[in-house]
Design an enzyme around this catalytic site. Structure first.
Site, PDB file in Angstrom:
ATOM      1  N   TYR A  56       0.822  -1.212   0.000  1.00  0.00           N
ATOM      2  CA  TYR A  56       0.000   0.000   0.000  1.00  0.00           C
ATOM      3  C   TYR A  56       0.856   1.262   0.000  1.00  0.00           C
ATOM      4  O   TYR A  56       0.451   2.289  -0.555  1.00  0.00           O
ATOM      5  CB  TYR A  56      -1.028  -0.030   1.144  1.00  0.00           C
ATOM      6  CG  TYR A  56      -2.086  -1.070   0.877  1.00  0.00           C
ATOM      7  CD1 TYR A  56      -3.070  -0.839  -0.085  1.00  0.00           C
ATOM      8  CD2 TYR A  56      -2.061  -2.305   1.512  1.00  0.00           C
ATOM      9  CE1 TYR A  56      -4.009  -1.805  -0.390  1.00  0.00           C
ATOM     10  CE2 TYR A  56      -3.002  -3.283   1.220  1.00  0.00           C
ATOM     11  CZ  TYR A  56      -3.974  -3.030   0.266  1.00  0.00           C
ATOM     12  OH  TYR A  56      -4.902  -3.989  -0.047  1.00  0.00           O
ATOM     13  N   ARG A  59       1.415   1.838  -3.631  1.00  0.00           N
ATOM     14  CA  ARG A  59       0.204   2.358  -4.294  1.00  0.00           C
ATOM     15  C   ARG A  59      -0.013   3.828  -3.896  1.00  0.00           C
ATOM     16  O   ARG A  59      -0.381   4.649  -4.711  1.00  0.00           O
ATOM     17  CB  ARG A  59      -1.048   1.554  -3.882  1.00  0.00           C
ATOM     18  CG  ARG A  59      -0.986   0.051  -4.045  1.00  0.00           C
ATOM     19  CD  ARG A  59      -1.277  -0.393  -5.449  1.00  0.00           C
ATOM     20  NE  ARG A  59      -0.136  -0.210  -6.341  1.00  0.00           N
ATOM     21  CZ  ARG A  59       0.983  -0.970  -6.312  1.00  0.00           C
ATOM     22  NH1 ARG A  59       1.142  -1.929  -5.448  1.00  0.00           N
ATOM     23  NH2 ARG A  59       1.971  -0.732  -7.168  1.00  0.00           N
ATOM     24  N   ASP A  94      -8.021   5.275  -4.577  1.00  0.00           N
ATOM     25  CA  ASP A  94      -7.295   6.482  -5.001  1.00  0.00           C
ATOM     26  C   ASP A  94      -8.153   7.708  -4.679  1.00  0.00           C
ATOM     27  O   ASP A  94      -9.306   7.587  -4.258  1.00  0.00           O
ATOM     28  CB  ASP A  94      -6.940   6.406  -6.502  1.00  0.00           C
ATOM     29  CG  ASP A  94      -8.184   6.425  -7.405  1.00  0.00           C
ATOM     30  OD1 ASP A  94      -8.981   7.377  -7.288  1.00  0.00           O
ATOM     31  OD2 ASP A  94      -8.360   5.499  -8.219  1.00  0.00           O
ATOM     32  N   HIS A 109     -14.515   1.253   0.074  1.00  0.00           N
ATOM     33  CA  HIS A 109     -13.420   0.302   0.338  1.00  0.00           C
ATOM     34  C   HIS A 109     -12.195   0.968   0.965  1.00  0.00           C
ATOM     35  O   HIS A 109     -11.106   0.400   0.936  1.00  0.00           O
ATOM     36  CB  HIS A 109     -13.023  -0.421  -0.962  1.00  0.00           C
ATOM     37  CG  HIS A 109     -14.054  -1.416  -1.425  1.00  0.00           C
ATOM     38  ND1 HIS A 109     -14.058  -1.966  -2.689  1.00  0.00           N
ATOM     39  CD2 HIS A 109     -15.125  -1.959  -0.778  1.00  0.00           C
ATOM     40  CE1 HIS A 109     -15.081  -2.813  -2.804  1.00  0.00           C
ATOM     41  NE2 HIS A 109     -15.743  -2.813  -1.669  1.00  0.00           N
ATOM     42  N   THR A 176     -16.637  -1.104 -13.356  1.00  0.00           N
ATOM     43  CA  THR A 176     -16.473  -2.129 -12.317  1.00  0.00           C
ATOM     44  C   THR A 176     -16.896  -3.484 -12.871  1.00  0.00           C
ATOM     45  O   THR A 176     -17.845  -3.580 -13.644  1.00  0.00           O
ATOM     46  CB  THR A 176     -17.205  -1.755 -11.012  1.00  0.00           C
ATOM     47  OG1 THR A 176     -17.081  -2.825 -10.080  1.00  0.00           O
ATOM     48  CG2 THR A 176     -18.667  -1.446 -11.233  1.00  0.00           C
TER      49      THR A 176
HETATM   50  P1  OAD Z   1     -11.898  -4.745 -11.548  1.00  0.00           P
HETATM   51  O1  OAD Z   1     -10.459  -4.727 -11.899  1.00  0.00           O
HETATM   52  O2  OAD Z   1     -12.472  -6.025 -11.052  1.00  0.00           O
HETATM   53  O3  OAD Z   1     -12.784  -4.338 -12.809  1.00  0.00           O
HETATM   54  C1  OAD Z   1     -12.500  -3.173 -13.566  1.00  0.00           C
HETATM   55  C2  OAD Z   1     -13.526  -3.055 -14.678  1.00  0.00           C
HETATM   56  O4  OAD Z   1     -13.251  -1.859 -15.374  1.00  0.00           O
HETATM   57  C3  OAD Z   1     -13.494  -4.190 -15.709  1.00  0.00           C
HETATM   58  O5  OAD Z   1     -14.825  -4.661 -15.949  1.00  0.00           O
HETATM   59  C4  OAD Z   1     -12.916  -3.523 -16.962  1.00  0.00           C
HETATM   60  O6  OAD Z   1     -13.485  -4.035 -18.156  1.00  0.00           O
HETATM   61  C5  OAD Z   1     -13.352  -2.088 -16.769  1.00  0.00           C
HETATM   62  N1  OAD Z   1     -12.471  -1.107 -17.423  1.00  0.00           N
HETATM   63  C6  OAD Z   1     -11.139  -1.164 -17.629  1.00  0.00           C
HETATM   64  N2  OAD Z   1     -10.692  -0.069 -18.250  1.00  0.00           N
HETATM   65  C7  OAD Z   1     -11.778   0.730 -18.451  1.00  0.00           C
HETATM   66  C8  OAD Z   1     -11.987   1.993 -19.058  1.00  0.00           C
HETATM   67  N3  OAD Z   1     -10.982   2.702 -19.583  1.00  0.00           N
HETATM   68  N4  OAD Z   1     -13.241   2.481 -19.088  1.00  0.00           N
HETATM   69  C9  OAD Z   1     -14.288   1.792 -18.569  1.00  0.00           C
HETATM   70  N5  OAD Z   1     -14.154   0.589 -17.983  1.00  0.00           N
HETATM   71  C10 OAD Z   1     -12.920   0.064 -17.916  1.00  0.00           C
HETATM   72  O7  OAD Z   1     -12.136  -3.566 -10.501  1.00  0.00           O
HETATM   73  P2  OAD Z   1     -13.358  -3.303  -9.519  1.00  0.00           P
HETATM   74  O8  OAD Z   1     -14.634  -3.801 -10.100  1.00  0.00           O
HETATM   75  O9  OAD Z   1     -13.288  -1.885  -9.125  1.00  0.00           O
HETATM   76  O10 OAD Z   1     -11.617  -4.216  -3.415  1.00  0.00           O
HETATM   77  O11 OAD Z   1     -12.953  -4.196  -8.285  1.00  0.00           O
HETATM   78  C11 OAD Z   1     -13.788  -4.213  -7.160  1.00  0.00           C
HETATM   79  C12 OAD Z   1     -12.984  -4.417  -5.916  1.00  0.00           C
HETATM   80  O12 OAD Z   1     -12.178  -5.581  -6.041  1.00  0.00           O
HETATM   81  C13 OAD Z   1     -11.990  -3.338  -5.621  1.00  0.00           C
HETATM   82  O13 OAD Z   1     -12.541  -2.205  -4.989  1.00  0.00           O
HETATM   83  C14 OAD Z   1     -11.032  -4.019  -4.720  1.00  0.00           C
HETATM   84  C15 OAD Z   1     -10.886  -5.323  -5.447  1.00  0.00           C
HETATM   85  O14 OAD Z   1     -10.510  -6.388  -4.722  1.00  0.00           O
HETATM   86  C16 OAD Z   1     -10.883  -3.929  -2.327  1.00  0.00           C
HETATM   87  O15 OAD Z   1      -9.765  -3.476  -2.379  1.00  0.00           O
HETATM   88  C17 OAD Z   1     -11.588  -4.230  -1.054  1.00  0.00           C
END
Ligand code: OAD
Length: 243
Positions: A56, A59, A94, A109, A176
């Site tokens: 972290y 990051r 972030d 989160h 997401t």
């Molecule tokens: P993910 O990495 O699981 O998913 C990111 C999503 O963003 C994917 O569906 C990609 O297709 C999409 N993506 C990538 N680039 C993009 C762009 N330029 N424009 C639009 N979409 C784009 O991330 P999260 O869903 O945020 O938890 O993950 C959820 C949680 O899992 C996080 O908050 C974290 C992690 O473990 C904790 O840290 C507790």
């Protein structure tokens, strides 16, 4: 056409991808080269605090080299100009929504630029490195940890989020994957409460089928377009607005 006044927006790692912050479920399912279980669980923190704190720290340090992108800017504009209720719920740790100027925002989160005392529960703004067993400025116990919600821990602000969803006319999910609960279940909650639902994502997500509408593309393009349309409808509003 639905009359929209109250909006809840869920954002994930995809909204910050074009700012240069890696998404979680990248190639190989690793987060910056680590398995999530090795850096994002209470067990990992107990087993190897040096690794978790260093992860972290890296990051947090990387935040100095990135900037908000047009998607963050567009949501900040919506926050300033939208007359109705609005809540941006970010899963991101972030601070790019804040840097773009968003205020109606919660971090469910946790936040990289915050430290949490495991003894007294106080939070401190933290911008530098956070070595294990750093002393809490409030209670003096050497128990400060990154203020990140680990897997198995309760996300923050759930009461406020659920109340906002219950009152929402529109729920929008941006960047997401829909892989992590409870955030992945918000769309069903919103739908059950009568809200319209919209997904803006680079590709189809695990939850795409749950949304009334799903638009695919880069957040830096889709989000400004969507915000522009919504605000244009608001400014000419005497009739109901559509999403
Ligand atoms: P993910 O990495 O699981 O998913 C990111 C999503 O963003 C994917 O569906 C990609 O297709 C999409 N993506 C990538 N680039 C993009 C762009 N330029 N424009 C639009 N979409 C784009 O991330 P999260 O869903 O945020 O938890 O993950 C959820 C949680 O899992 C996080 O908050 C974290 C992690 O473990 C904790 O840290 C507790």
């Amino acid at each position: 056409m639905l009359d929209i006044r109250n909006i809840v927006i869920l954002t994930g790692a995809g909204i910050s991808a074009e700012s240069g912050i890696a998404t979680f479920r990248g190639p190989g399912g690793l987060w910056e080269g680590h398995r999530v279980e090795d850096v994002c669980t209470p067990e990992a923190l107990a087993r190897n605090p040096a690794l978790v704190h260093r992860f972290y720290d890296e990051r947090r340090a990387a935040l100095a080299g990135v900037a908000a992108n047009p998607a963050h800017d567009a949501l900040a504009r919506l926050d300033r100009e939208w007359h109705g209720e609005l809540l941006i719920v970010t899963q991101n740790v972030d601070d790019l929504h804040e840097r773009a100027g968003a205020h109606r925002l919660v971090h469910m989160h946790g936040e990289l630029r915050s430290a949490l005392c495991g003894a007294c529960g106080v939070r401190e703004t933290w911008t530098g490195a956070l070595p294990p067993e750093s002393e809490c400025p409030n209670c003096g116990t050497c128990a400060l940890r990154p203020d990140i919600v680990f897997f198995g821990e309760m996300p923050y602000h759930m009461e406020r989020i659920e109340a906002a969803i219950a009152a929402a006319d529109l729920f929008v999910s941006i960047g997401t994957s829909g892989a992590v609960y409870p955030a992945a279940g918000f769309v069903q909650m919103a739908d059950a409460c009568g809200a319209d639902t919209l997904e803006l994502n680079l590709e189809r997500s695990a939850g795409s089928g749950l949304f009334a509408d799903s638009r695919l593309g880069a957040a830096s393009v889709l989000v400004p377009e969507w915000v522009e349309r919504l605000l244009a409808a608001q400014s000419t509003q005497s009739s109901p607005m559509s999403r």
